[in-house]
Design an enzyme around this catalytic site. Structure first.
Site, PDB file in Angstrom:
ATOM      1  N   HIS A 160      -7.048  -7.372  -2.453  1.00  0.00           N
ATOM      2  CA  HIS A 160      -5.427  -7.066  -2.538  1.00  0.00           C
ATOM      3  C   HIS A 160      -5.343  -5.274  -2.162  1.00  0.00           C
ATOM      4  CE1 HIS A 160      -0.871  -7.237  -3.178  1.00  0.00           C
ATOM      5  NE2 HIS A 160      -1.290  -6.013  -3.721  1.00  0.00           N
ATOM      6  N   CYS A 173       8.403   1.937  -1.559  1.00  0.00           N
ATOM      7  CA  CYS A 173       9.656   1.302  -1.440  1.00  0.00           C
ATOM      8  C   CYS A 173       9.418  -0.175  -1.259  1.00  0.00           C
ATOM      9  CB  CYS A 173      10.698   2.013  -0.150  1.00  0.00           C
ATOM     10  SG  CYS A 173       9.492   2.318   1.448  1.00  0.00           S
TER      11      CYS A 173
END
Lengths: 269, 422
Positions: free
Chosen positions: B99, B50
């Site tokens: 990342h 989400c």
């Protein structure tokens, strides 16, 4: 040999302290575990050093330096037991630095021994020394527990919890720890003082020779008696009981280190 | 060959956009297969939560792969590239590796340290493996990412503190009482809030629940739900001597417990500590009661303050985690470096040459009667044997390195000849 081992033990305790104190700042389970292992290694080396001394000399600690070394050892012993009992390693962050202080002072003090009078090399002296040592070690632990209690209580009351809030155990555990340490320490001290009085009677013909250490020990005993009574009967707990435990330990330290310099007497140190 | 991350997250894109690009779990295999059509993309996986939609890929040429990915996403989600291109980030090489490690370790999360993300990354990787979309590099990269995440979790306190009001209350209760098993809790007022708090406490093993309310019918109803006991509001005072935790949330317009009340209660409790949570507005309990020893009183703002403090604590731990990630990234990139052909050829030659010299030295030391010329001849002989053996594999390795699977050959060669990463 035995002196080298003592220094090695001091070094190990020192390393353990750094680990313990470091893990108060940052949460790092490996660091904490390493500190615990170092402290146990220090304890093992320390035990060997003291065993060699006992074997060679065949007598109880004969000066303040030796006594402090035994005291440090007994404190670590009591600490390791509580660490296992409470499954909380953080207590070491307070106990082990204290041990370093004790053993460091021991190392710095003169090692010379005023010759012990022969009647003092008997089982009575041993009993007296061991009981008071263990009792005082339990009080040292109670003091550390109380200090941690006060710190954690302040964190909770301030409503701005910082690093210590996360690292320190619960108030309940700390209060229990103090209570257990006091209820162990007090009977040990009581028996220690009684055996001392009997020893004095058999050696000097009087239960009390009024030297500084005796007087001050009795004062400390009365203080702890009152504290324990208050906890058991009066429901004293928490902050006030913690402060009293710390004051009591200051009494112990004074009885051990200071009292004798004020009024010299039958205690060689 | 490059590792890239292309995507958008809560830091760059609003929820509206993330919704539009979200890939439901069921559609993920199909989406991965579609990406396989691009010749530029050698290995690939997609992560869609989400808070983020990201593609991790090993590509031949960055710009081409980026263009393909953007167009592919636009087409599949029925958007035009302009709709989301400005929210996209493209990371390559070290930055991409960092990342991915940070995402898996929950350092890039909205609530730093929240634990779900690692499971989501693992699931996404699992799907990619099932679709045979990954290869040597992505497999190793993800394994290192999971390793880094585990280290962050165990070696820093990033996830140890409570960051919601209700969990902060539980955390405080545990710092006061230790274990909550067998503790008694009293709810004053039977509103939704107190019901929720009681649920949390019961999940932590709280032993008994007492509900006190002006409307006794409502109290009974709530108490039944928790297997607890209802008392009339006026009888609550007597129960306060026994319980350990009180959650107060009445709608009363005035204070219901004064400091003097609590002083008396704590005396009757023989100083056993009590934890009061006042979630009523206006407050039910005189805030000065917190000054009494063994009374711990927190209102909604106090709990919020604890949450803020805990978030700061998490941030401190997150800073430590970053340096841990740095080391993990360095380790991975050095492995990646080792997959390059030239250093491998050099290392290979060095290894074979050192074997040759060692063996030659040993034999020559035993053969005392040889003339210098003969010694020279033996040395040349060994050299040419070694070179002839190495010639074909080295040539083939160079040829393959220009093709897309070159790093596989390097990796196998290093494994077969036990050439270590340097």
């Amino acid at each position: 040999m035995e002196l080298t081992l003592s220094y090695l033990a001091l070094l190990l305790y020192l390393a353990a302290s750094l680990g313990y104190l470091g893990s108060l700042r940052v949460s790092h389970p490996k660091l904490l575990r390493a500190a615990g292992i170092l402290a146990r290694a220090g304890f093992a080396v320390h035990t060997v050093a003291l065993a060699i001394r006992l074997y060679q000399e065949g007598r109880p600690p004969g000066n303040l330096s030796e006594w402090l070394s035994f005291y440090a050892w007994a404190t670590v012993a009591v600490h390791i037991l509580t660490e296992v009992r409470y499954e909380s390693k953080v207590i070491g962050s307070f106990v082990i630095p204290l041990v370093v202080l004790l053993l460091g002072t021991s190392a710095a003090l003169p090692k010379a021994i005023e010759s012990l009078s022969p009647p003092l090399k008997n089982i009575g002296v041993w009993t007296h020394v061991i009981l008071t040592l263990l009792g005082n070690a339990a009080f040292a632990l109670a003091c550390c527990g109380a200090l941690m209690y006060l710190l954690q209580e302040r964190q909770l009351k301030s409503k701005q919890p910082g690093v210590l809030y996360h690292r320190l155990p619960s108030l309940n555990l700390l209060d229990n720890l103090c209570h257990l340490a006091l209820s162990l320490g007090f009977p040990l001290l009581t028996l220690g003082l009684l055996s001392g009085a009997l020893l004095a009677y058999s050696t000097f013909g009087s239960f009390l020779t009024w030297d500084g250490k005796q007087i001050w020990s009795i004062v400390t005993w009365i203080f702890y008696a009152a504290l324990l009574h208050g906890r058991l009967a009066g429901g004293w707990r928490g902050r006030k009981a913690a402060i009293l435990s710390i004051i009591g330990f200051c009494g112990v330290v004074f009885a051990s280190l200071g009292a004798n310099f004020l009024i010299r007497g039958t205690h060689a140190f | 060959m490059d590792i890239i991350v292309l995507g958008l997250s809560h830091k760059t894109a609003p929820l509206e956009l993330r919704e539009k690009l979200h890939i439901p779990e069921s559609a993920l295999p199909d989406e991965l297969d579609g990406l396989g059509a691009c010749g530029q993309i050698l290995e690939r996986m997609m992560l869609s939560t989400c808070n983020r939609v990201e593609a991790y890929a090993v590509v031949d040429e960055v710009e081409g792969a980026r263009r393909f990915l953007v167009e592919y996403l636009a087409e599949r989600h029925k958007l035009s590239p302009e709709d989301f291109e400005s929210s996209l980030y493209l990371l390559t090489a070290d930055q991409a590796v960092r990342h991915i490690f940070r995402v898996a370790s929950s350092l890039d999360a909205m609530v730093v340290g929240e634990p779900q993300i690692l499971g989501q990354v693992k699931a996404a990787y699992g799907t990619a493996v099932e679709r045979e979309a990954t290869g040597l590099i992505l497999n190793n990269l993800m394994e290192r990412a999971f390793h880094a995440a585990k280290r962050v979790r165990t070696e820093t306190g990033i996830a140890t503190s409570a960051v919601s009001v209700s969990s902060a209350a539980i955390e405080l209760a545990k710092k006061i009482f230790g274990d909550l098993k067998g503790r008694a809790v009293m709810l004053i007022g039977a509103g939704k809030m107190s019901e929720l708090s009681a649920k949390h406490l019961l999940a932590e093993g709280v032993g008994s629940v007492i509900v006190a309310n002006r409307n006794i019918a409502r109290a009974v109803e709530l108490a039944e739900r928790f297997n607890g006991r209802a008392v009339h509001y006026d009888a609550a005072r007597a129960e306060m001597i026994r319980v350990d935790i009180i959650i107060s949330s009445t709608g009363a317009p005035h204070q219901i417990l004064s400091k003097a009340d609590l002083q008396e209660i704590i005396l009757q409790r023989r100083n056993r500590p009590i934890f009061l949570i006042d979630i009523a507005v206006p407050r039910d309990i005189d805030p000065r009661a917190n000054e009494i020893d063994n009374v711990y009183l927190y209102d909604v703002d106090d709990l919020q303050g604890v949450v803020q403090a805990n978030l700061r604590e998490r941030q401190r731990e997150a800073d430590r985690a970053e340096s841990l990630i740095d080391r993990e990234v360095a380790q991975f990139t050095s492995w990646l470096e080792s997959l390059k052909v030239v250093p491998t050829i050099i290392a290979m030659r060095k290894k074979v040459e050192s074997i040759r010299e060692e063996e030659l030295g040993r034999v020559l030391a035993k053969l005392h009667d040889l003339t210098p010329e003969e010694r020279q001849a033996i040395s040349v002989l060994t050299s040419s044997i070694v070179n002839k053996i190495l010639h074909d594999p080295m040539t083939e390795l160079k040829r393959q390195s220009a093709l897309r699977d070159g790093h596989l050959y390097v990796s196998v060669l290093r494994r077969l000849f036990a050439i270590r990463d340097e």
